[in-house]
Design an enzyme around this catalytic site. Sequence first.
Site, mmCIF file in Angstrom:
data_model
loop_
_atom_site.group_PDB
_atom_site.id
_atom_site.type_symbol
_atom_site.label_atom_id
_atom_site.label_comp_id
_atom_site.label_asym_id
_atom_site.label_seq_id
_atom_site.Cartn_x
_atom_site.Cartn_y
_atom_site.Cartn_z
ATOM 1 N N LYS A 26 0.676 -1.541 -0.104
ATOM 2 C CA LYS A 26 -0.430 -0.123 0.194
ATOM 3 C C LYS A 26 0.744 1.414 0.098
ATOM 4 O O LYS A 26 -0.054 1.988 -0.447
ATOM 5 C CB LYS A 26 -0.629 -0.230 1.079
ATOM 6 C CG LYS A 26 -1.762 0.695 1.295
ATOM 7 C CD LYS A 26 -2.970 0.658 2.161
ATOM 8 C CE LYS A 26 -3.466 -1.035 2.197
ATOM 9 N NZ LYS A 26 -4.250 -1.171 3.891
ATOM 10 N N ARG A 96 -3.289 3.202 8.313
ATOM 11 C CA ARG A 96 -3.697 2.449 7.512
ATOM 12 C C ARG A 96 -2.717 1.659 7.275
ATOM 13 O O ARG A 96 -1.504 1.208 8.015
ATOM 14 C CB ARG A 96 -3.767 2.640 6.340
ATOM 15 C CG ARG A 96 -4.797 4.370 5.546
ATOM 16 C CD ARG A 96 -4.593 4.373 4.348
ATOM 17 N NE ARG A 96 -5.358 4.088 3.975
ATOM 18 C CZ ARG A 96 -5.201 3.821 2.031
ATOM 19 N NH1 ARG A 96 -4.484 4.557 1.021
ATOM 20 N NH2 ARG A 96 -5.997 2.707 0.962
ATOM 21 N N GLY A 105 -8.179 -7.424 4.046
ATOM 22 C CA GLY A 105 -9.160 -7.536 4.454
ATOM 23 C C GLY A 105 -8.512 -8.023 6.201
ATOM 24 O O GLY A 105 -9.659 -8.197 6.745
ATOM 25 N N MET A 107 -6.237 -6.973 8.162
ATOM 26 C CA MET A 107 -5.223 -6.303 8.745
ATOM 27 C C MET A 107 -6.087 -5.119 9.294
ATOM 28 O O MET A 107 -7.540 -5.555 9.170
ATOM 29 C CB MET A 107 -3.694 -6.250 8.839
ATOM 30 C CG MET A 107 -3.496 -7.119 9.239
ATOM 31 S SD MET A 107 -1.674 -6.382 8.665
ATOM 32 C CE MET A 107 -1.502 -6.318 7.093
ATOM 33 N N ARG A 340 -3.137 -1.728 -6.448
ATOM 34 C CA ARG A 340 -2.271 -3.002 -6.162
ATOM 35 C C ARG A 340 -2.368 -3.847 -7.760
ATOM 36 O O ARG A 340 -3.704 -3.557 -8.428
ATOM 37 C CB ARG A 340 -1.784 -3.419 -5.152
ATOM 38 C CG ARG A 340 -3.927 -4.573 -4.664
ATOM 39 C CD ARG A 340 -3.641 -4.931 -3.364
ATOM 40 N NE ARG A 340 -5.383 -4.179 -2.999
ATOM 41 C CZ ARG A 340 -5.950 -4.840 -1.925
ATOM 42 N NH1 ARG A 340 -4.934 -4.336 -1.102
ATOM 43 N NH2 ARG A 340 -7.568 -5.267 -2.013
ATOM 44 N N HIS A 457 -4.921 -43.161 -0.148
ATOM 45 C CA HIS A 457 -4.926 -44.077 -1.474
ATOM 46 C C HIS A 457 -6.078 -43.277 -2.528
ATOM 47 O O HIS A 457 -5.385 -43.139 -3.464
ATOM 48 C CB HIS A 457 -5.765 -45.363 -1.104
ATOM 49 C CG HIS A 457 -6.507 -46.129 -1.921
ATOM 50 N ND1 HIS A 457 -7.098 -46.034 -3.060
ATOM 51 C CD2 HIS A 457 -5.386 -47.316 -2.958
ATOM 52 C CE1 HIS A 457 -7.079 -47.192 -3.834
ATOM 53 N NE2 HIS A 457 -5.965 -47.371 -3.896
ATOM 54 N N GLU A 774 14.022 -45.390 -5.565
ATOM 55 C CA GLU A 774 13.535 -45.064 -5.323
ATOM 56 C C GLU A 774 13.999 -45.727 -3.660
ATOM 57 O O GLU A 774 13.184 -45.693 -2.793
ATOM 58 C CB GLU A 774 11.675 -45.717 -5.413
ATOM 59 C CG GLU A 774 11.602 -47.379 -5.583
ATOM 60 C CD GLU A 774 11.065 -47.598 -5.887
ATOM 61 O OE1 GLU A 774 9.129 -47.211 -6.130
ATOM 62 O OE2 GLU A 774 10.511 -48.524 -6.725
ATOM 63 N N SER A 793 14.194 -43.532 -13.182
ATOM 64 C CA SER A 793 13.667 -42.540 -12.946
ATOM 65 C C SER A 793 13.416 -42.757 -11.829
ATOM 66 O O SER A 793 12.753 -43.409 -11.160
ATOM 67 C CB SER A 793 11.851 -43.164 -13.282
ATOM 68 O OG SER A 793 10.516 -42.414 -13.046
ATOM 69 N N THR A 796 9.769 -40.381 -6.230
ATOM 70 C CA THR A 796 9.864 -39.577 -5.164
ATOM 71 C C THR A 796 8.427 -40.801 -4.098
ATOM 72 O O THR A 796 8.554 -39.958 -2.833
ATOM 73 C CB THR A 796 9.685 -38.370 -5.114
ATOM 74 O OG1 THR A 796 8.792 -38.000 -6.418
ATOM 75 C CG2 THR A 796 10.742 -38.634 -6.107
ATOM 76 N N ASN A 797 7.310 -41.282 -4.149
ATOM 77 C CA ASN A 797 6.722 -41.380 -3.342
ATOM 78 C C ASN A 797 7.934 -42.149 -2.261
ATOM 79 O O ASN A 797 7.924 -42.106 -0.685
ATOM 80 C CB ASN A 797 6.085 -42.223 -3.758
ATOM 81 C CG ASN A 797 4.954 -41.541 -4.751
ATOM 82 O OD1 ASN A 797 5.283 -39.736 -4.869
ATOM 83 N ND2 ASN A 797 3.736 -41.297 -5.071
ATOM 84 N N CYS A 860 9.361 -39.771 -12.046
ATOM 85 C CA CYS A 860 7.755 -40.160 -11.858
ATOM 86 C C CYS A 860 6.456 -40.268 -10.374
ATOM 87 O O CYS A 860 5.718 -40.583 -10.707
ATOM 88 C CB CYS A 860 7.382 -41.598 -12.400
ATOM 89 S SG CYS A 860 8.445 -43.419 -11.340
ATOM 90 N N TYR A 880 12.810 -35.319 -17.997
ATOM 91 C CA TYR A 880 11.975 -34.594 -17.766
ATOM 92 C C TYR A 880 10.821 -34.939 -16.454
ATOM 93 O O TYR A 880 11.509 -35.719 -15.825
ATOM 94 C CB TYR A 880 10.666 -35.635 -18.788
ATOM 95 C CG TYR A 880 10.564 -37.208 -18.706
ATOM 96 C CD1 TYR A 880 10.068 -37.646 -18.020
ATOM 97 C CD2 TYR A 880 12.101 -38.185 -18.949
ATOM 98 C CE1 TYR A 880 10.144 -39.428 -17.629
ATOM 99 C CE2 TYR A 880 12.486 -39.113 -18.447
ATOM 100 C CZ TYR A 880 11.267 -40.184 -17.935
ATOM 101 O OH TYR A 880 11.215 -41.944 -17.376
HETATM 102 P P1 ADP Z 1 -7.741 -2.075 3.542
HETATM 103 O O1 ADP Z 1 -6.048 -2.924 3.375
HETATM 104 O O2 ADP Z 1 -8.476 -3.082 4.281
HETATM 105 O O3 ADP Z 1 -8.556 -1.926 2.454
HETATM 106 P P2 ADP Z 1 -7.280 -0.037 3.706
HETATM 107 O O4 ADP Z 1 -5.907 0.637 4.739
HETATM 108 O O5 ADP Z 1 -7.277 0.326 2.474
HETATM 109 O O6 ADP Z 1 -7.798 -0.887 4.192
HETATM 110 O O7 ADP Z 1 -8.474 1.208 4.071
HETATM 111 C C1 ADP Z 1 -9.678 1.059 4.062
HETATM 112 C C2 ADP Z 1 -10.630 2.002 3.734
HETATM 113 O O8 ADP Z 1 -10.101 3.255 3.633
HETATM 114 C C3 ADP Z 1 -10.356 1.572 1.379
HETATM 115 O O9 ADP Z 1 -12.032 2.011 1.656
HETATM 116 C C4 ADP Z 1 -9.857 3.125 2.103
HETATM 117 O O10 ADP Z 1 -10.527 4.077 0.583
HETATM 118 C C5 ADP Z 1 -10.222 3.824 2.645
HETATM 119 N N1 ADP Z 1 -9.068 4.965 2.713
HETATM 120 C C6 ADP Z 1 -7.723 4.757 3.658
HETATM 121 N N2 ADP Z 1 -8.028 5.990 4.480
HETATM 122 C C7 ADP Z 1 -8.060 6.888 3.764
HETATM 123 C C8 ADP Z 1 -8.355 8.614 3.857
HETATM 124 N N3 ADP Z 1 -6.934 9.600 3.935
HETATM 125 N N4 ADP Z 1 -9.329 9.384 3.291
HETATM 126 C C9 ADP Z 1 -10.534 8.662 2.606
HETATM 127 N N5 ADP Z 1 -10.632 6.776 2.830
HETATM 128 C C10 ADP Z 1 -9.739 6.254 3.372
HETATM 129 MG MG MG Z 2 -7.563 -0.822 0.417
HETATM 130 MG MG MG Z 3 7.451 -47.298 -5.850
#
Ligand code: ADP
Ligand code: MG
Ligand code: MG
Length: 911
Positions: A26, A96, A105, A107, A340, A457, A774, A793, A796-797, A860, A880
């Site tokens: 990020k 963030r 989602g 963290m 990203r 199996h 083997e 050949s 490897t099992n 194999c 191979y």
């Molecule tokens: P996640 O990794 O869970 O997407 P983010 O850090 O990207 O967490 O943020 C969660 C939400 O908050 C996202 O939709 C992001 O666009 C929004 N957000 C984060 N920072 C800001 C900011 N400075 N202004 C407005 N919206 C923000």
């Molecule tokens: Mg985000």
């Molecule tokens: Mg064998």
Amino acid sequence: MKNYVYSFGGGKADGDGTMKDVLGGKGSGLAEMSRAGVPVPPGFTISTEVCNIYFQNGNHVPPEINQQVKDALTKLEGQIGKKLGDASNPLLVSVRSGAKVSMPGMMNTILNLGLNNKTVEGLAERTGNPRFAYDSYRRFIQMFGEVALDINMEKFDHIFDARKAKAKVKLDTDLSAADLKAIIGDYLTLVEKETKKAFPQDPQEQLAMARDAVFRSWWTPKAAYYRKMEKIPDEIGTAASVQAMVFGNLGDTSATGVGFTRDPGTGEKVFYGEFLINAQGEDVVSGIRTPQPIHELEQVMPAAYAQLRTITDSLEHHYRDMQDFEFTIEDTKLYMLQTRNGKRTGAAAVRVAVDMVHEKLISKQEAVLRVQPQQLDQLLHPLFDAASLKKLTLIANGIAASPGAAVGRAAFTAEDAIELSAHGPVILVRKETTPDDIHGMDVAKGILTAVGGKSSHAAVVARGMGRPCIVGAGAIEIQERERQLTVQAGGKQLVVKQGEWISIDGTSANVFLGKADTTEPDPNSSYFGELMKWADEFRGGFGVRANADIPRDAKAARRFGAEGIGLCRTEHMFFAEDRIPHMQAMILARDEKTRRKALLKLLPMQRRDFAGLFTAMDGYPVVIRTLDPPLHEFLPKREDLMVDLARLPHAGTPMKKEMSAKYNIPVGQLKKALPELLKRVEELHEFNPMLGHRGCRLGITYPEITEMQSRAIFEAAVQVANKGIKVIPEVMIPLVGSAKELEDQKAIVERVAKEVLEKAGKKSLRYMIGTMIEIPRAALTADEIAQHAEFFSFGTNDLTQTAMGLSRDDYTKFSKEYETLKIFKADPFASIDQEGVGKLIKIAIQLGRSVKPNLEIGICGEHGGDPSSVEFCYRAGMNYVSCSPYRVPIARLAAAQAAISGDRSESMRTA
Ligand code: ADP
Ligand code: MG
Ligand code: MG
């Protein structure tokens, strides 16, 4: 002093897009976008290193780093012209999370930081929008309370929903400023009650606490679990980005949204995403309100939409990959908040890569490297139609053993499966499977077992057949006799009887009650075909063969692009219903003459199979292994025999008939034959069959078996060659540990070959004799063995079992603990243990080629279809890999990736 904090914004940034290690995905994206002049709210990123320092330092950020944060904040305040905590014109920020690799989602992030009882009034006054100010503050208290103060989210929701009910409104956006103010009051009381302290009013304190909470979110159980699942190291840590807030909740000229530059499900080049008017970022994903499709933004805010299209297009060009982005529109002005490389399905990965080559965005090599070989799995197996699944009951979840979706009637024994399959598709449901079940597995569309692991199996055989399979679905209990299973689902006990429809998904390992719709994938679709063509170019001479035992599998293997058969397990042919009686007769024979008579019956059948394989593989080599498993596997179980023997004197006609069918013995002879059968079964009993009388040891003690098999091979070769088909037989002797063993068996094969070929006038037909490696001793004496072998050949099992002293089926009993403690880097039966088993392989290759520089070497074992193992085999200098037909495309792609990015060993270059 070292720099731990990196500012960005206003067309500049301290960091850039290459610094994912330091800034997280990020943070580096924000820096790179700032540099490129994309409108990004300014801010600064605290490096991932600080996260590690925080944990090492007893959950404290040292003062010198704190000072750097303060300096960056002062700079930000200067840039924006607002100050954190300024009651009349407050700066608000988000804090963030973001690691080097995206963990969507997993963290935490906190928005609207800097609000308190005073600044909220300042914000209301300044914007002339008290509703907005209170909405932002209540969001902040809630997020901060949850993330930094560990207060259960539901407690906030409860207050919020109660107020909504009282105000009689449906949508959050319908709450008035007064309602929101009341909610804030309740929230503050809740915080005080839960933490025994007032909600922190000092924005500096809020910032430090939020930053630390973001670091701690690295270790939330879901984040830790996700890392384990995705093999992301625990040590890399998360960065924390502090960024000036922009507001999508300022009214109807504001909005927030997320999107992709292409469809992440199909890869199609369409603008894809959704947005919400008058909302903050987290609302889009949280499902509080249903977002609108992104193209509707064009009508509501045409200028911002046009700018968004231009920016995201240029981001895609800049990163040369499909982007997943977040944006917010504050009073018609667009801001980008994240970009990203987007996650995508296998199908989308292939299509995006191929399209981007045509768009001249990436090279063919890059396209081949872009697709994860494992992802191809999704393209090669049927899938469930998601809509139809919603109508079914999920009854259990097990271990995903073989991918793909299957629908059929439940059958609880192999025999029943065969019978039911005449009337439609069946799913074979067993506690576990044994070789006896093979014919039932063969007719089943899918296989479900209650016990067993990824290498049981059922799992191994199903993968070989390309049949969807779930193993170890521990929640289901199987009552075979009653022909039913019972399971606790949705709080009640469910009974599923034989003949009822079930649907199993070998990819997600979910078991459903009922009949789902499936969609057939097309393995030769244009995108897939094109990518594989490039892969094959880069793979060069490194071959990919398939493990296939019967002509049908061989044909599938060719369709998937296999260049020969790397392993035909001849014994699988003997389990067929018309053959097992002869096989048993052969085993029960007390003398060579009787044994030869039984073998003579098997000869034409085996010849037919081989002829089918040679025909399917026209022009490509076929490696045929002589008989390998211990003989008792072909006989009934000792326990079954004992029970039936005890029941026989009191048995009525129906039961006798059942026994007669079970043992292939006429009813009248049961009394005499059953005890004999039991006696022979007891004679053949072994304490450790895996290390017992099997492999070449069988051929050495019963040379007539090797003789018959050789005859079948060469007679089939002659037959097929006479039709103008090019046959390349490679006869492989299993479980060799000493050169003498190979010498013994080789002499038999050569003698028969000579006889058959001379008689047929086909002396020029080329064939090879080689061995499996083997057993560790074989690897360590490979120079001696190579004197008698034309090819190696790696099985490897067994090599993994014998090198590690670890039984594959018993490993599942403690594999969980071993995984948790990271004793092995990965499941050694799925990915080659490169340090140990791999070392033996390298030694064997080096010793083998020291005697015969052109020795043909392949693998194999199951590992031949595992991408990291394929890479290893390539680097080790093998010629191979061979794997189950459905994994051939995966191996082709993995081999191409290894060839593009890797070096080969010395021993290969001299070969
Ligand atoms: P996640 O990794 O869970 O997407 P983010 O850090 O990207 O967490 O943020 C969660 C939400 O908050 C996202 O939709 C992001 O666009 C929004 N957000 C984060 N920072 C800001 C900011 N400075 N202004 C407005 N919206 C923000
Ligand atoms: Mg985000
Ligand atoms: Mg064998």
